[in-house]
Design a protein around this motif. Structure first.
Motif, PDB file in Angstrom:
ATOM      1  N   ARG A 291       0.837  -1.204   0.000  1.00 47.15           N
ATOM      2  CA  ARG A 291       0.000   0.000   0.000  1.00 47.15           C
ATOM      3  C   ARG A 291       0.874   1.256   0.000  1.00 47.15           C
ATOM      4  NH1 ARG A 291      -3.116  -1.555   3.669  1.00 47.15           N
ATOM      5  NH2 ARG A 291      -4.817  -2.284   2.325  1.00 47.15           N
ATOM      6  N   TYR A 292       1.974   1.221   0.750  1.00 47.87           N
ATOM      7  CA  TYR A 292       2.896   2.358   0.755  1.00 47.87           C
ATOM      8  C   TYR A 292       3.473   2.587  -0.642  1.00 47.87           C
ATOM      9  CZ  TYR A 292       3.056   2.124   5.913  1.00 47.87           C
ATOM     10  OH  TYR A 292       2.742   2.133   7.247  1.00 47.87           O
TER      11      TYR A 292
ATOM     12  N   THR B 243       8.045   6.506   8.562  1.00 52.16           N
ATOM     13  CA  THR B 243       7.442   5.171   8.587  1.00 52.16           C
ATOM     14  C   THR B 243       7.250   4.646   7.166  1.00 52.16           C
ATOM     15  OG1 THR B 243       6.296   5.584  10.661  1.00 52.16           O
ATOM     16  CG2 THR B 243       5.405   3.849   9.262  1.00 52.16           C
ATOM     17  N   LEU B 244       6.758   5.522   6.287  1.00 53.24           N
ATOM     18  CA  LEU B 244       6.551   5.113   4.899  1.00 53.24           C
ATOM     19  C   LEU B 244       7.883   4.795   4.225  1.00 53.24           C
ATOM     20  CD1 LEU B 244       4.044   6.226   2.328  1.00 53.24           C
ATOM     21  CD2 LEU B 244       6.418   6.634   1.726  1.00 53.24           C
ATOM     22  N   SER B 245       8.890   5.628   4.432  1.00 54.11           N
ATOM     23  CA  SER B 245      10.202   5.398   3.811  1.00 54.11           C
ATOM     24  C   SER B 245      10.803   4.086   4.280  1.00 54.11           C
ATOM     25  CB  SER B 245      11.150   6.555   4.145  1.00 54.11           C
ATOM     26  OG  SER B 245      10.687   7.766   3.583  1.00 54.11           O
TER      27      SER B 245
ATOM     28  N   PHE C 284       6.936  11.646  -1.365  1.00 55.17           N
ATOM     29  CA  PHE C 284       6.893  10.845  -0.147  1.00 55.17           C
ATOM     30  C   PHE C 284       6.036  11.497   0.932  1.00 55.17           C
ATOM     31  CE2 PHE C 284       9.907   8.205  -2.105  1.00 55.17           C
ATOM     32  CZ  PHE C 284      10.171   7.101  -1.303  1.00 55.17           C
ATOM     33  N   THR C 285       6.081  12.804   1.025  1.00 55.47           N
ATOM     34  CA  THR C 285       5.279  13.487   2.046  1.00 55.47           C
ATOM     35  C   THR C 285       3.785  13.285   1.789  1.00 55.47           C
ATOM     36  OG1 THR C 285       6.998  15.167   2.367  1.00 55.47           O
ATOM     37  CG2 THR C 285       4.771  15.709   3.125  1.00 55.47           C
ATOM     38  N   GLN C 286       3.373  13.510   0.550  1.00 54.11           N
ATOM     39  CA  GLN C 286       1.955  13.342   0.207  1.00 54.11           C
ATOM     40  C   GLN C 286       1.527  11.879   0.307  1.00 54.11           C
ATOM     41  OE1 GLN C 286       1.177  15.141  -3.610  1.00 54.11           O
ATOM     42  NE2 GLN C 286       2.105  17.087  -3.021  1.00 54.11           N
TER      43      GLN C 286
ATOM     44  N   ALA D  76       0.967   4.138  -2.978  1.00 51.84           N
ATOM     45  CA  ALA D  76       0.776   5.554  -2.649  1.00 51.84           C
ATOM     46  C   ALA D  76       1.915   6.393  -3.217  1.00 51.84           C
ATOM     47  CB  ALA D  76       0.683   5.733  -1.139  1.00 51.84           C
ATOM     48  N   VAL D  77       3.133   5.909  -3.121  1.00 55.62           N
ATOM     49  CA  VAL D  77       4.276   6.641  -3.685  1.00 55.62           C
ATOM     50  C   VAL D  77       4.137   6.742  -5.193  1.00 55.62           C
ATOM     51  CG1 VAL D  77       6.773   6.567  -4.082  1.00 55.62           C
ATOM     52  CG2 VAL D  77       5.857   6.081  -1.806  1.00 55.62           C
ATOM     53  N   SER D  78       3.717   5.674  -5.840  1.00 52.92           N
ATOM     54  CA  SER D  78       3.529   5.698  -7.288  1.00 52.92           C
ATOM     55  C   SER D  78       2.446   6.702  -7.683  1.00 52.92           C
ATOM     56  CB  SER D  78       3.161   4.294  -7.780  1.00 52.92           C
ATOM     57  OG  SER D  78       2.881   4.297  -9.163  1.00 52.92           O
TER      58      SER D  78
END
Length: 309
Positions: free
Chosen positions: A11-12, A35-37, A22-24, A15-17
């Motif tokens: 899911r992360y 956390t996402l990174s 990365f912030t959005q 979202a990046v794609s």
């Protein structure tokens, strides 16, 4: 056994794609950027390849990353189907159902369908989205909607398809041009035919029904059926409209238009409900399809052959 990616990591990555930021992406997943990174790095370590190219001012997916994203979307959609199946196993006609409908169906069929849904299945909550067929099928594939109400023929790939009913396409023209409205569709003047703009499946159904190739772009293309009817009323040409459109009263206030039914073989389209092949709400799919089919417009009688609405 090799370690597997988690749904959270996938899911992360999706979202990046989608955001290429990365912030959005972190905000859309309701987590911190760190956390996402970390999740993306763990996913890359698990798969043994780089998925995201991150520069100081830009983010882009690698070729492998783009393919992983495409597969991740399907996996996430199937995981959601699994969750929905478990949640609705005992009460299939309850909860939220996200239904997509194309613009040449929504305003003409839904007024009859929605009251029936509310009456028969009060615990079922419909969330509607009106959009073009290609957009709805893309949303269906990624789990953003559950079912879609579309018109065939259209390439549905490996989707589950439930044909509901066939519908004729009738020719409309300005009053006084009845002599130009042939009973044999093969004798229709292609230069006089007006179309919806690219993206509307009715455009393809019209051309297919008239056995015509894609015409030259003339600049006179309508964005909606109502605009198409107005163009005909303005004397710009003739057009094919679905029977349900005429039955809805679209032409009621357009006194200068007449409708005409062709002799066989008549142009038709098939209204169908489609879902993902992994659709977990099979009973809901079947019941909703049967309900919609029950609202099919009755076929016109022979007395409507010729002109008149």
């Amino acid at each position: 056994m090799s370690a597997l990616p988690s749904l959270r990591q996938l899911r992360y990555l999706v979202a990046v794609s989608d955001k290429l930021n990365f912030t959005q992406a972190a905000e859309s997943c309701f987590v911190t950027q760190s956390t996402l990174s970390a999740g993306i790095k763990e996913l890359e370590a698990t798969l043994g390849t780089r998925l995201v190219e991150r520069e100081r001012h830009s983010v882009m997916m690698t070729a492998v990353g783009a393919e992983v994203v495409a597969r991740a979307r399907r996996l996430l959609a199937e995981a959601e189907d699994l969750t929905e199946w478990a949640r609705n196993a005992e009460r299939p006609m309850s909860g939220l159902l996200r239904l997509g409908v194309i613009p040449t169906i929504a305003p003409f069929l839904l007024p009859a369908v929605l009251p029936e849904v509310r009456s028969r299945y009060p615990e079922l909550k419909l969330a509607l989205r009106e959009d073009l067929t290609a957009n709805l099928l893309a949303r269906l594939a990624t789990g953003q909607i559950d079912f879609a109400l579309i018109a065939l023929p259209y390439d549905t790939g490996n989707l589950q398809v439930y044909p509901l009913f066939d519908e004729e396409l009738l020719l409309i023209a300005p009053a006084g041009r009845e002599a130009d409205m042939p009973r044999d569709i093969g004798k229709l003047d292609p230069e006089a035919l007006l179309l919806l703009e690219e993206g509307h499946c009715l455009r393809g159904h019209t051309l297919g029904g008239c056995r015509l190739d894609e015409p030259r772009v003339t600049g006179m293309e309508a964005t909606s059926l109502f605009t198409l009817a107005q163009m005909v009323e303005g004397g710009l040409g003739m057009a094919l409209l679905p029977d349900m459109t005429l039955r809805s009263g679209l032409l009621g206030h357009m006194m200068n238009l007449v409708a005409h039914r062709f002799s066989e073989p008549r142009p038709r389209r098939t209204i169908a409900l489609v879902a993902r092949s992994s659709n977990a709400r099979q009973e809901c799919f079947a019941r909703l399809a049967e309900l919609i089919a029950g609202q099919a417009p009755q076929s016109r009688t022979d007395k409507t052959d010729g002109t008149g609405t």
